[in-house]
Motif scaffolding. Sequence first.
Motif, mmCIF file in Angstrom:
data_model
loop_
_atom_site.group_PDB
_atom_site.id
_atom_site.type_symbol
_atom_site.label_atom_id
_atom_site.label_comp_id
_atom_site.label_asym_id
_atom_site.label_seq_id
_atom_site.Cartn_x
_atom_site.Cartn_y
_atom_site.Cartn_z
ATOM 1 N N LEU A 1 0.830 -1.204 0.000
ATOM 2 C CA LEU A 1 0.000 0.000 0.000
ATOM 3 C C LEU A 1 0.868 1.258 0.000
ATOM 4 O O LEU A 1 0.541 2.246 -0.666
ATOM 5 C CB LEU A 1 -0.926 0.005 1.220
ATOM 6 C CG LEU A 1 -1.931 -1.144 1.334
ATOM 7 C CD1 LEU A 1 -2.865 -0.906 2.509
ATOM 8 C CD2 LEU A 1 -2.727 -1.293 0.053
ATOM 9 N N VAL A 2 1.967 1.236 0.750
ATOM 10 C CA VAL A 2 2.880 2.380 0.781
ATOM 11 C C VAL A 2 3.471 2.613 -0.615
ATOM 12 O O VAL A 2 3.596 3.761 -1.074
ATOM 13 C CB VAL A 2 4.004 2.159 1.818
ATOM 14 C CG1 VAL A 2 5.079 3.237 1.689
ATOM 15 C CG2 VAL A 2 3.424 2.167 3.231
ATOM 16 N N TRP A 3 3.827 1.525 -1.299
ATOM 17 C CA TRP A 3 4.372 1.641 -2.661
ATOM 18 C C TRP A 3 3.345 2.292 -3.594
ATOM 19 O O TRP A 3 3.679 3.179 -4.389
ATOM 20 C CB TRP A 3 4.756 0.254 -3.172
ATOM 21 C CG TRP A 3 5.235 0.235 -4.590
ATOM 22 C CD1 TRP A 3 6.455 0.643 -5.064
ATOM 23 C CD2 TRP A 3 4.485 -0.197 -5.743
ATOM 24 N NE1 TRP A 3 6.519 0.478 -6.431
ATOM 25 C CE2 TRP A 3 5.330 -0.029 -6.875
ATOM 26 C CE3 TRP A 3 3.208 -0.718 -5.919
ATOM 27 C CZ2 TRP A 3 4.925 -0.372 -8.157
ATOM 28 C CZ3 TRP A 3 2.793 -1.051 -7.196
ATOM 29 C CH2 TRP A 3 3.650 -0.878 -8.293
ATOM 30 N N LEU A 4 2.084 1.855 -3.485
ATOM 31 C CA LEU A 4 1.035 2.471 -4.297
ATOM 32 C C LEU A 4 0.882 3.954 -3.953
ATOM 33 O O LEU A 4 0.689 4.794 -4.847
ATOM 34 C CB LEU A 4 -0.295 1.755 -4.078
ATOM 35 C CG LEU A 4 -0.448 0.346 -4.654
ATOM 36 C CD1 LEU A 4 -1.795 -0.236 -4.252
ATOM 37 C CD2 LEU A 4 -0.314 0.356 -6.169
ATOM 38 N N ALA A 5 0.977 4.290 -2.678
ATOM 39 C CA ALA A 5 0.823 5.679 -2.237
ATOM 40 C C ALA A 5 1.947 6.559 -2.782
ATOM 41 O O ALA A 5 1.702 7.697 -3.212
ATOM 42 C CB ALA A 5 0.806 5.737 -0.706
ATOM 43 N N VAL A 6 3.165 6.053 -2.775
ATOM 44 C CA VAL A 6 4.302 6.820 -3.297
ATOM 45 C C VAL A 6 4.121 7.102 -4.784
ATOM 46 O O VAL A 6 4.356 8.224 -5.264
ATOM 47 C CB VAL A 6 5.630 6.063 -3.039
ATOM 48 C CG1 VAL A 6 6.780 6.733 -3.791
ATOM 49 C CG2 VAL A 6 5.934 6.019 -1.546
ATOM 50 N N ARG A 7 3.682 6.086 -5.524
ATOM 51 C CA ARG A 7 3.430 6.277 -6.957
ATOM 52 C C ARG A 7 2.327 7.312 -7.187
ATOM 53 O O ARG A 7 2.413 8.151 -8.089
ATOM 54 C CB ARG A 7 3.041 4.950 -7.605
ATOM 55 C CG ARG A 7 4.211 4.001 -7.818
ATOM 56 C CD ARG A 7 3.734 2.684 -8.409
ATOM 57 N NE ARG A 7 2.983 2.866 -9.633
ATOM 58 C CZ ARG A 7 3.517 2.990 -10.839
ATOM 59 N NH1 ARG A 7 4.835 2.962 -10.984
ATOM 60 N NH2 ARG A 7 2.760 3.152 -11.908
ATOM 61 N N MET A 8 1.290 7.259 -6.365
ATOM 62 C CA MET A 8 0.183 8.198 -6.503
ATOM 63 C C MET A 8 0.663 9.626 -6.241
ATOM 64 O O MET A 8 0.298 10.560 -6.959
ATOM 65 C CB MET A 8 -0.941 7.811 -5.543
ATOM 66 C CG MET A 8 -2.240 8.563 -5.786
ATOM 67 S SD MET A 8 -3.563 7.994 -4.691
ATOM 68 C CE MET A 8 -3.815 6.345 -5.329
ATOM 69 N N TRP A 9 1.500 9.807 -5.218
ATOM 70 C CA TRP A 9 2.021 11.132 -4.872
ATOM 71 C C TRP A 9 2.901 11.667 -6.002
ATOM 72 O O TRP A 9 2.769 12.818 -6.422
ATOM 73 C CB TRP A 9 2.810 11.048 -3.573
ATOM 74 C CG TRP A 9 3.421 12.354 -3.168
ATOM 75 C CD1 TRP A 9 4.592 12.904 -3.642
ATOM 76 C CD2 TRP A 9 2.903 13.306 -2.229
ATOM 77 N NE1 TRP A 9 4.837 14.116 -3.048
ATOM 78 C CE2 TRP A 9 3.811 14.389 -2.177
ATOM 79 C CE3 TRP A 9 1.761 13.327 -1.423
ATOM 80 C CZ2 TRP A 9 3.611 15.491 -1.354
ATOM 81 C CZ3 TRP A 9 1.562 14.426 -0.593
ATOM 82 C CH2 TRP A 9 2.475 15.490 -0.562
ATOM 83 N N ARG A 10 3.805 10.822 -6.506
ATOM 84 C CA ARG A 10 4.762 11.256 -7.528
ATOM 85 C C ARG A 10 4.068 11.662 -8.826
ATOM 86 O O ARG A 10 4.503 12.579 -9.515
ATOM 87 C CB ARG A 10 5.776 10.145 -7.813
ATOM 88 C CG ARG A 10 6.753 9.900 -6.682
ATOM 89 C CD ARG A 10 7.738 8.806 -7.045
ATOM 90 N NE ARG A 10 8.504 9.154 -8.237
ATOM 91 C CZ ARG A 10 9.328 8.318 -8.869
ATOM 92 N NH1 ARG A 10 9.458 7.069 -8.422
ATOM 93 N NH2 ARG A 10 10.001 8.714 -9.920
ATOM 94 N N HIS A 11 3.002 10.965 -9.161
ATOM 95 C CA HIS A 11 2.327 11.232 -10.433
ATOM 96 C C HIS A 11 1.112 12.148 -10.282
ATOM 97 O O HIS A 11 0.359 12.336 -11.248
ATOM 98 C CB HIS A 11 1.902 9.915 -11.088
ATOM 99 C CG HIS A 11 3.069 9.069 -11.510
ATOM 100 N ND1 HIS A 11 3.822 9.343 -12.625
ATOM 101 C CD2 HIS A 11 3.625 7.965 -10.945
ATOM 102 C CE1 HIS A 11 4.792 8.447 -12.748
ATOM 103 N NE2 HIS A 11 4.694 7.596 -11.740
ATOM 104 N N ALA A 12 0.925 12.710 -9.094
ATOM 105 C CA ALA A 12 -0.231 13.577 -8.868
ATOM 106 C C ALA A 12 -0.279 14.775 -9.822
ATOM 107 O O ALA A 12 -1.357 15.119 -10.326
ATOM 108 C CB ALA A 12 -0.245 14.059 -7.411
ATOM 109 N N PRO A 13 0.858 15.430 -10.120
ATOM 110 C CA PRO A 13 0.781 16.588 -11.032
ATOM 111 C C PRO A 13 0.561 16.212 -12.491
ATOM 112 O O PRO A 13 0.281 17.095 -13.313
ATOM 113 C CB PRO A 13 2.161 17.260 -10.860
ATOM 114 C CG PRO A 13 2.748 16.670 -9.618
ATOM 115 C CD PRO A 13 2.205 15.283 -9.535
ATOM 116 N N ASP A 14 0.687 14.946 -12.855
ATOM 117 C CA ASP A 14 0.500 14.548 -14.249
ATOM 118 C C ASP A 14 -0.931 14.840 -14.694
ATOM 119 O O ASP A 14 -1.882 14.594 -13.938
ATOM 120 C CB ASP A 14 0.774 13.050 -14.433
ATOM 121 C CG ASP A 14 2.218 12.688 -14.130
ATOM 122 O OD1 ASP A 14 3.038 13.619 -13.972
ATOM 123 O OD2 ASP A 14 2.515 11.482 -14.042
ATOM 124 N N PRO A 15 -1.105 15.370 -15.904
ATOM 125 C CA PRO A 15 -2.477 15.628 -16.378
ATOM 126 C C PRO A 15 -3.228 14.327 -16.602
ATOM 127 O O PRO A 15 -2.628 13.272 -16.820
ATOM 128 C CB PRO A 15 -2.253 16.371 -17.699
ATOM 129 C CG PRO A 15 -0.896 15.922 -18.147
ATOM 130 C CD PRO A 15 -0.085 15.720 -16.902
#
Length: 204
Positions: free
Chosen positions: A83-97
């Motif tokens: 779940l932490v791995w998924l969260a990190v990916r979500m945070w990193r790609h948050a600014p992507d359109p």
Amino acid sequence: MSPLAFLGVAAIHLAAAISPGQAFVLAVRTAAAEGFRPALGLALGFGLGAFVWAAAAILGLSLVLETLPLLFTAMKVAGGLFLVWLAVRMWRHAPDPLPVIDPDAAARGLASAIRLGLLAMLANPKPAIFFGAVFVGLVPATALPWEKAVVLLNILWVEAAWYVVVARVFSLPRARAAYARLKTVLDRGLGVALGALGLRFAIP
């Protein structure tokens, strides 16, 4: 099992499925960012994952986890780290359109979305706890094989149906437009929530 007993199991499981958790976060983001088809696959994967956990509980996984607490701890830690791995990916790609959803273009494969949903559900300690501690108490030990089969199929479709509803709502144009306007903030907020859930399970 009486019809009322079947209904009781389904109602309690539906309440557990609806309660917020990492599956809901993933379903909302997938539907809003990628459209209905990938979110539908995710929902089917969630249903299959719930089916596996319920079958394991009926077959005695809860007893195994009680007698081998280190195994249960290891499962919780592994699921939490996922779940932490998924969260990190979500945070990193948050600014992507948001990707432009073209109805004529090939979306994420249905099989790929189902695999993601299945893996996310199997790695999630929440259903392990529910099915291992609560669910087994709802199904009588004297239940016949066909009754257990009906219960398991009910688990599958109830879990999947709830997330199909989530997928439909958050893939609608208005919901998608609202999500697009607030994507960075929402994705990072959802990522923090997902990471907090993961750390809660990963830290014994």
